[in-house]
Design a protein around this motif. Structure first.
Motif, PDB file in Angstrom:
ATOM      1  N   HIS A  71      15.143  21.722 -20.484  1.00  0.00           N
ATOM      2  CA  HIS A  71      14.577  22.959 -21.022  1.00  0.00           C
ATOM      3  C   HIS A  71      14.187  22.676 -22.466  1.00  0.00           C
ATOM      4  N   CYS A  78      12.033  29.413 -23.490  1.00  0.00           N
ATOM      5  CA  CYS A  78      12.135  28.044 -22.999  1.00  0.00           C
ATOM      6  C   CYS A  78      10.737  27.475 -23.057  1.00  0.00           C
ATOM      7  N   GLN A 111       9.771  24.377 -21.958  1.00  0.00           N
ATOM      8  CA  GLN A 111       9.549  23.227 -21.081  1.00  0.00           C
ATOM      9  C   GLN A 111       9.517  23.787 -19.665  1.00  0.00           C
ATOM     10  N   CYS A 127      10.386  24.520 -16.390  1.00  0.00           N
ATOM     11  CA  CYS A 127      11.648  24.074 -15.801  1.00  0.00           C
ATOM     12  C   CYS A 127      11.862  24.601 -14.389  1.00  0.00           C
ATOM     13  N   HIS A 137      10.779  29.869 -14.942  1.00  0.00           N
ATOM     14  CA  HIS A 137      10.616  29.451 -16.340  1.00  0.00           C
ATOM     15  C   HIS A 137      10.052  30.562 -17.227  1.00  0.00           C
TER      16      HIS A 137
END
Ligand SMILES: [Cu+2]
Length: 277
Positions: free
Chosen positions: A206, A241, A243, A245, A249
């Motif tokens: 993350h 977050c 990234q 994920c 997300h």
């Protein structure tokens, strides 16, 4: 080779293209100078330093961009079709060496100047009275843990991780150091104090991101990555977050509440009282 018939094309397409280029340059400059879509204000000393660095990079690259586009518009207009014969060129080595070297010097130079701001987050020492918070990313929430009155984080046992019994981090029930740990789903920090976050992940990668901090740090399974900062302004700031994920997300976020020292103490005491029950 037959002789090329001299039939000069209309100047209109070249003039039109030159005008489109000028309009693009003008609107790009306008939106950057008017700051139509801009960052929210920075709230840390390092954040201001990063903004200065960003501004310097933007000005340097902006000047190059405008000059290059103006030259392009001029060339499009000047060398439009007059019915002349196009002639072949193999390029100019001296010019290529000059602009490649200039690009290299600017790129490496800006990078070297930026190392101070970057190093402040990752390499400078942490003040001894820093507030320590452990940050854990898991699909698709952030969880924050404070060591509690004993100042010690309790042991974590992966086998004990179970959100359904309110132990999302897997605190070891047999470790007395963990009894007073405060586990919450939003981040609470005091203003004007050094904060140290220890960033972890339980599953995939993350990325902890708060725009106003100008800090973005991946959370990586198996690693504890420290970052530190000092916030100058109270308020609520969104943690996202950053990234990709998994499917959830997009809704993986929390709030960083920056409180006055008194409000933070009060919040901490309230959490400790709840833990003691
Ligand atoms: Cu994510």
């Amino acid at each position: 080779m037959g002789s090329r018939k001299s039939n000069a094309g209309s100047a209109a397409p070249a003039v039109l293209l030159a005008i489109v280029i000028l309009l693009l340059v003008g609107s790009t400059l306008y939106f950057h100078i008017a700051k139509t879509w801009w960052f929210p204000p920075a709230i840390t000393p390092v954040g201001h330093e990063i903004d200065q660095q960003f501004f310097l990079t933007l000005v340097v690259t902006g000047i190059v961009f405008v000059l290059a586009q103006l030259a392009l518009a001029w060339m499009v207009f000047k060398y439009r079709d007059h019915g002349q014969k196009a002639h072949f060129t193999r390029g100019n080595h001296a010019l290529e060496v000059i602009w490649t070297t200039a690009t290299l010097v600017i790129f490496v130079g800006l990078g070297a100047l930026a190392t101070h701001a970057w190093g402040q987050v990752h390499f400078s020492g942490i003040e001894p009275n820093a507030v320590q918070v452990e940050v854990t990313g898991v699909q698709f929430t952030w969880t924050f843990r404070y060591p509690g009155p004993d100042g010690k984080f309790g042991k974590i046992v992966p086998a004990d991780i179970d959100a359904s019994v309110e132990n999302p981090l897997g605190l070891d029930p047999n470790d007395p150091a963990g009894k007073d740990d405060i586990v919450v789903s939003d981040l609470y920090v005091p203003v004007d104090r050094e904060i140290e976050l220890m960033i972890r992940s339980q599953d995939v990668i993350h990325s902890f991101f708060v725009r106003e901090l100008r800090i973005k740090q991946d959370s990586v399974p198996g690693l504890i990555i420290p970052i530190h900062f000092r916030v100058e302004k109270t308020g609520d700031y969104e943690i996202t977050c950053n990234q990709l994920c998994g499917l959830g997300h997009y809704h993986m976020h929390a709030i960083m509440h920056v409180l006055s020292e008194a409000d933070f103490d009060q919040w901490e005491r309230k959490q400790e009282a709840q833990n003691a029950q």
